[in-house]
Design a protein around this motif. Structure first.
Motif, PDB file in Angstrom:
ATOM      1  N   TYR A 249       0.826  -1.198   0.000  1.00 47.92           N
ATOM      2  CA  TYR A 249       0.000   0.000   0.000  1.00 47.92           C
ATOM      3  C   TYR A 249       0.864   1.254   0.000  1.00 47.92           C
ATOM      4  O   TYR A 249       1.920   1.299   0.647  1.00 47.92           O
ATOM      5  CB  TYR A 249      -0.902   0.038   1.228  1.00 47.92           C
ATOM      6  CG  TYR A 249      -2.019  -0.971   1.246  1.00 47.92           C
ATOM      7  CD1 TYR A 249      -2.905  -1.082   0.176  1.00 47.92           C
ATOM      8  CD2 TYR A 249      -2.205  -1.808   2.346  1.00 47.92           C
ATOM      9  CE1 TYR A 249      -3.942  -1.997   0.198  1.00 47.92           C
ATOM     10  CE2 TYR A 249      -3.245  -2.724   2.376  1.00 47.92           C
ATOM     11  CZ  TYR A 249      -4.108  -2.819   1.303  1.00 47.92           C
ATOM     12  OH  TYR A 249      -5.127  -3.727   1.315  1.00 47.92           O
ATOM     13  N   ARG A 250       0.409   2.261  -0.685  1.00 42.72           N
ATOM     14  CA  ARG A 250       1.066   3.556  -0.721  1.00 42.72           C
ATOM     15  C   ARG A 250       1.115   4.164   0.692  1.00 42.72           C
ATOM     16  O   ARG A 250       0.089   4.231   1.386  1.00 42.72           O
ATOM     17  CB  ARG A 250       0.304   4.464  -1.681  1.00 42.72           C
ATOM     18  CG  ARG A 250       0.696   5.932  -1.649  1.00 42.72           C
ATOM     19  CD  ARG A 250       2.039   6.169  -2.277  1.00 42.72           C
ATOM     20  NE  ARG A 250       2.239   7.597  -2.544  1.00 42.72           N
ATOM     21  CZ  ARG A 250       3.433   8.147  -2.704  1.00 42.72           C
ATOM     22  NH1 ARG A 250       4.521   7.398  -2.628  1.00 42.72           N
ATOM     23  NH2 ARG A 250       3.527   9.439  -2.954  1.00 42.72           N
ATOM     24  N   PRO A 256       0.213  -5.389   7.480  1.00 41.29           N
ATOM     25  CA  PRO A 256       0.237  -6.854   7.624  1.00 41.29           C
ATOM     26  C   PRO A 256      -0.396  -7.616   6.467  1.00 41.29           C
ATOM     27  O   PRO A 256      -0.116  -8.802   6.288  1.00 41.29           O
ATOM     28  CB  PRO A 256      -0.536  -7.090   8.932  1.00 41.29           C
ATOM     29  CG  PRO A 256      -1.357  -5.855   9.144  1.00 41.29           C
ATOM     30  CD  PRO A 256      -0.539  -4.739   8.572  1.00 41.29           C
ATOM     31  N   ALA A 257      -1.260  -6.971   5.682  1.00 44.32           N
ATOM     32  CA  ALA A 257      -1.864  -7.676   4.547  1.00 44.32           C
ATOM     33  C   ALA A 257      -0.819  -8.062   3.508  1.00 44.32           C
ATOM     34  O   ALA A 257      -1.035  -8.990   2.717  1.00 44.32           O
ATOM     35  CB  ALA A 257      -2.941  -6.810   3.899  1.00 44.32           C
ATOM     36  N   PHE A 258       0.322  -7.358   3.486  1.00 47.24           N
ATOM     37  CA  PHE A 258       1.409  -7.657   2.550  1.00 47.24           C
ATOM     38  C   PHE A 258       2.658  -8.081   3.318  1.00 47.24           C
ATOM     39  O   PHE A 258       3.764  -7.622   3.034  1.00 47.24           O
ATOM     40  CB  PHE A 258       1.720  -6.438   1.679  1.00 47.24           C
ATOM     41  CG  PHE A 258       0.633  -6.079   0.709  1.00 47.24           C
ATOM     42  CD1 PHE A 258       0.531  -6.729  -0.509  1.00 47.24           C
ATOM     43  CD2 PHE A 258      -0.288  -5.089   1.006  1.00 47.24           C
ATOM     44  CE1 PHE A 258      -0.471  -6.402  -1.419  1.00 47.24           C
ATOM     45  CE2 PHE A 258      -1.295  -4.746   0.107  1.00 47.24           C
ATOM     46  CZ  PHE A 258      -1.381  -5.407  -1.106  1.00 47.24           C
ATOM     47  N   ALA A 259       2.482  -8.955   4.307  1.00 52.38           N
ATOM     48  CA  ALA A 259       3.609  -9.383   5.140  1.00 52.38           C
ATOM     49  C   ALA A 259       4.675 -10.095   4.328  1.00 52.38           C
ATOM     50  O   ALA A 259       5.869 -10.026   4.655  1.00 52.38           O
ATOM     51  CB  ALA A 259       3.109 -10.287   6.272  1.00 52.38           C
ATOM     52  N   ARG A 260       4.259 -10.759   3.243  1.00 48.66           N
ATOM     53  CA  ARG A 260       5.215 -11.432   2.350  1.00 48.66           C
ATOM     54  C   ARG A 260       5.092 -10.838   0.954  1.00 48.66           C
ATOM     55  O   ARG A 260       3.981 -10.698   0.439  1.00 48.66           O
ATOM     56  CB  ARG A 260       4.952 -12.941   2.295  1.00 48.66           C
ATOM     57  CG  ARG A 260       5.100 -13.630   3.632  1.00 48.66           C
ATOM     58  CD  ARG A 260       5.199 -15.153   3.463  1.00 48.66           C
ATOM     59  NE  ARG A 260       4.134 -15.694   2.643  1.00 48.66           N
ATOM     60  CZ  ARG A 260       2.932 -16.011   3.105  1.00 48.66           C
ATOM     61  NH1 ARG A 260       2.617 -15.806   4.374  1.00 48.66           N
ATOM     62  NH2 ARG A 260       2.025 -16.531   2.306  1.00 48.66           N
ATOM     63  N   ASP A 267      -9.466 -10.048   3.665  1.00 45.24           N
ATOM     64  CA  ASP A 267     -10.378 -10.171   4.806  1.00 45.24           C
ATOM     65  C   ASP A 267     -11.505 -11.143   4.499  1.00 45.24           C
ATOM     66  O   ASP A 267     -12.466 -11.257   5.275  1.00 45.24           O
ATOM     67  CB  ASP A 267     -10.979  -8.803   5.154  1.00 45.24           C
ATOM     68  CG  ASP A 267      -9.972  -7.880   5.828  1.00 45.24           C
ATOM     69  OD1 ASP A 267      -9.143  -8.383   6.605  1.00 45.24           O
ATOM     70  OD2 ASP A 267     -10.006  -6.669   5.561  1.00 45.24           O
ATOM     71  N   ASP A 268     -11.397 -11.865   3.381  1.00 43.20           N
ATOM     72  CA  ASP A 268     -12.442 -12.798   2.970  1.00 43.20           C
ATOM     73  C   ASP A 268     -12.208 -14.181   3.572  1.00 43.20           C
ATOM     74  O   ASP A 268     -11.074 -14.661   3.639  1.00 43.20           O
ATOM     75  CB  ASP A 268     -12.484 -12.916   1.445  1.00 43.20           C
ATOM     76  CG  ASP A 268     -12.896 -11.619   0.784  1.00 43.20           C
ATOM     77  OD1 ASP A 268     -13.787 -10.944   1.320  1.00 43.20           O
ATOM     78  OD2 ASP A 268     -12.316 -11.274  -0.261  1.00 43.20           O
TER      79      ASP A 268
END
Length: 384
Positions: A249-250, A256-260, A267-268
């Motif tokens: 994300y900018r 945490p959604a892009f931890a890797r 969130d689904d």
């Protein structure tokens, strides 16, 4: 480094005035953040994305998350992520072609219609949405859509209107594929479209994955689905890994959604049966009623089967005894009137009494955000 520039995109044919800017996104020669012509929303995105400040050299697109209920986040894409998405889409659909835009262009679904057409060397057709969606205007536009293969993308609420127009329905049957996404497509609507001969493809994806990355429940080439923290029933949080996943994300480097790298944790909540992904609901929309957890989408899937219900959204509203009570907000179909007790009995029979709506509210239309997604937050505020 290069500056992030705003890209105001009108919802109509004037969007074609920005073809050079869109091509710059594809080749990486500039970085843009698509914004609507609305001053208020544009100001919000301008501040949230740091428009006017520098981005990394490989970033060419910052696109807003349509699912955001607060300050929107900006998914960072590169020419490589967009190219991977375009290739995988063409491979699944049977080849490159031209596209008709019938969605707002500043959201990822509409933007990708434009970018995929340009990547294939075509000038996309554009439907004028300034006065709302008109099925007959859609049919006119499809009559003039040229290309070796012809595609368009709609949200379920648009498809409902199309199926009420014989002419628009016939026009869609002549396409090579109709992509439907933005929100879950109710099964009765899906079957009605298939029975009419429309080559419908259900899509699942988001701005973080450059749009649809799972078609009819199976991932596109190069995309991998993992369920994180699966329960005994095989339900887990959906993680998506592939070349089309955004580079975070900018201005939120440690989200945490892009931890890797290359993986986005959604969130689904979903389950994979025989290789087909089924979305069960969203973890952040679950209703806690009397100590029990209810996923709105599961209840909605039952209520929408009632012939009197054209559209449905299930929400949780405050309740002194239960904490939250289940409430169904519905739009009536043209063929019948809603029977609240019948809806409660049906949900009780199929699920259990705790999941049945304590209240049924009939409205003229459901509020939406992004490309056709129900705005539950607005409904909770309106009726809570």
């Amino acid at each position: 480094m290069k500056p992030l520039r705003p890209l105001p995109l009108p919802s109509g044919p004037r969007v074609l005035d920005h073809l050079d800017d869109l091509r710059a996104i594809l080749d990486g020669s500039a970085a843009f953040a698509p914004i609507p012509e609305s001053d208020r929303e544009s100001r919000i995105l301008h501040d949230a994305f740091g428009i006017g400040t520098d981005v990394a050299d490989d970033v060419s697109l910052i696109v807003a998350t349509s699912g955001s209920t607060g300050v929107p986040k900006g998914s960072q894409h590169t020419p490589a992520t967009l190219a991977a998405s375009a290739r995988a889409t063409a491979d699944r659909l049977g080849g490159e072609g031209n596209w008709l835009l019938a969605l707002p262009p500043h959201h990822i679904a509409g933007l990708q219609v434009l970018l995929r057409a340009l990547a294939a060397g075509h000038i996309p057709a554009v439907l004028d949405l300034s006065e709302g969606f008109d099925p007959d205007a859609l049919a006119d536009a499809l009559d003039h859509l040229d290309g070796p293969r012809r595609y368009t993308s709609l949200v379920p609420t648009q498809l409902v209107k199309v199926l009420d127009s014989p002419r628009a329905t016939t026009a869609l049957t002549n396409l090579d594929a109709l992509l439907v996404g933005g929100a879950a497509t109710p099964q009765p609507l899906l079957h009605k479209a298939i029975d009419a001969g429309i080559p419908i493809v259900r899509t699942y994806g988001m701005s973080e994955t450059a749009g649809g990355c799972v078609y009819d429940g199976t991932p596109l080439h190069g995309m991998k689905i993992t369920l994180h923290g699966s329960s005994a029933e095989g339900i887990g949080r959906v993680e998506l890994t592939g070349e089309m996943v955004a580079h975070g994300y900018r201005l939120l480097p440690d989200h945490p959604a892009f931890a890797r790298p290359g993986t986005f944790r959604t969130d689904d909540l979903g389950r994979v049966d025989d290789g087909v992904l089924r979305i069960i609901g969203r973890a952040d929309e679950a209703i806690s009623s009397g100590g029990l957890t209810i996923l709105p989408q599961v209840v909605e899937a039952i209520i929408i089967e009632d012939p009197a219900v054209a559209e449905c959204a299930v929400i949780g509203l405050p309740d002194e005894r239960l904490g939250e009570k289940v409430v169904a907000v519905v739009v009536e179909s043209e063929s019948d009137s809603v029977d609240a007790q019948r809806l409660r009995d049906t949900v009780t029979d199929r699920l259990d009494r705790y999941a049945a709506p304590r209240e049924v509210i009939v409205v003229a239309e459901l509020p939406t955000r992004g490309p056709g997604k129900v705005d539950r937050r607005t409904l909770r505020h309106r009726f809570g």
